[in-house]
Design an enzyme around this catalytic site. Structure first.
Site, PDB file in Angstrom:
ATOM      1  N   ASP A   1       0.903  -1.298   0.041  1.00 44.50           N
ATOM      2  CA  ASP A   1      -0.164   0.050  -0.099  1.00 44.50           C
ATOM      3  C   ASP A   1       0.908   1.485  -0.002  1.00 44.50           C
ATOM      4  O   ASP A   1       2.175   1.264   0.296  1.00 44.50           O
ATOM      5  CB  ASP A   1      -0.901   0.076   1.394  1.00 44.50           C
ATOM      6  N   LYS A   2       0.283   2.356  -0.271  1.00 45.75           N
ATOM      7  CA  LYS A   2       0.945   3.783  -0.435  1.00 45.75           C
ATOM      8  C   LYS A   2       1.721   3.807   0.808  1.00 45.75           C
ATOM      9  O   LYS A   2       2.961   4.326   0.624  1.00 45.75           O
ATOM     10  CB  LYS A   2      -0.011   4.655  -0.924  1.00 45.75           C
TER      11      LYS A   2
END
Length: 325
Positions: A143-144
């Site tokens: 994830d970011k």
């Protein structure tokens, strides 16, 4: 500049005896697997770019041993992505794979709202030939705002081998997280994950979702939080975040699955502020272990905990020690 280059390809191969009688798309995938993806080969068959003894067939048609497959096509870039000079923290690299330590805030793949400035854009600048590999060699994502280790394939052959390992669950991915709540003991979460029924941007434990298994154990307990280690058996979107929240221990700083905020009684103003303002989910991909796609050798990497993670652990440790006894 945009990745719009083309490469002319001419290849031929005779169908060996042991592949005779199979579907054309299956044979092509086995004969040319080191160079092209199944979907690309299937498209070329439908377009008449991949022929059998000079004749255009359908992907499902049976082909006999001794037939000659001929490929005459243009290999286009995998996407209209920009190569961008973005720093990469590379832990290991050879001609087959690249292992990197991803920082918080870096999106892995271009999508709506993140057309550029992603890890994929950085990879294309570092290894321009990745434009010929699906998804620029990315075989799994973080994830970011999750930090830590990722492996990237530099060739289609390496990508196929890594995907096979991921599907066979032989890649070891171990994360560390700081969760809300005091975890008494380790456990396994075996709960299917799919899209949330009402909020499509969220994932959730849902009946009929994809199988998902996570194993967690306690590293250190604090007054109202726990430092845990999580080993993934599968790799579903947001898996650790969803599973730990499902177990009743959501991650600190998780804006989507974080649940109720918790502060230890009489905690210091510094700890209170750090817990309130922690800018991301406290999750780090700490260890990665896999078989090298070319040599077969078992390889392992580790990544130190990032500074924001270490600072929060330090504050939690000081808080616990201040209230001992």
């Amino acid at each position: 500049m945009p990745t719009t280059s083309k490469q002319h390809i001419q290849l031929s191969a005779e169908v060996p005896f042991d592949l005779g009688g199979q579907r054309l798309d299956q044979i092509a995938a086995q004969l040319f697997a080191e160079h092209f993806s199944r979907s690309r080969l299937s498209a070329w068959i439908k377009d008449g770019r991949l022929t059998v003894d000079g004749q255009q067939l359908r992907p499902r048609d049976t082909v006999h041993a001794g037939s000659v497959l001929e490929l005459d096509a243009e290999q286009e870039a995998q996407g209209e992505w920009q190569a961008q000079d973005i720093h990469l923290d590379i832990v290991f690299e050879d001609e087959h794979i690249l292992v990197l330590d991803k920082p918080a805030g870096l999106v892995v793949h271009p999508a709506a709202g993140h057309a550029d400035g992603t890890l994929l854009n950085a990879l294309l600048h570092h290894v321009p030939d990745l434009v010929q590999v699906p998804r620029a060699g990315i075989v799994h994502r973080l994830d970011k705002d999750t930090t830590g280790l990722m492996v990237v394939a530099k060739t289609l052959q390496a990508q196929n081998r890594l995907v096979e390992q991921l599907q066979a669950r032989s890649v070891s991915r171990i994360y560390e997280a700081i969760v809300i709540g005091v975890v008494t003991s380790g456990a396994t979460v075996d709960a299917p994950i799919g899209r949330h029924g009402q909020q499509r941007q969220r994932m959730a434990v849902v009946e009929g979702g994809k199988p998902a298994v996570s194993h967690y154990r306690v590293l250190e307990r604090f007054r109202a939080h726990t430092h845990v280690r999580v080993k993934l058996e599968t790799g579903r979107t947001h898996q650790i975040r969803v599973h730990m929240a499902h177990a009743g221990f959501p991650l600190i700083g998780d804006p989507v699955y974080g649940g109720r905020f918790r502060i230890p009684p009489a905690a210091s103003p510094t700890l209170v502020q750090s817990l309130r303002e922690f800018p991301r989910q406290a999750l780090h991909a700490r260890f990665l272990e896999l078989d090298h796609p070319a040599t077969g050798a078992r390889m392992k990497w580790s990544s130190p905990l990032p500074d924001d993670f270490v600072w929060l652990l330090t504050l939690l440790q000081q808080d616990r020690e201040a209230f001992v006894g």
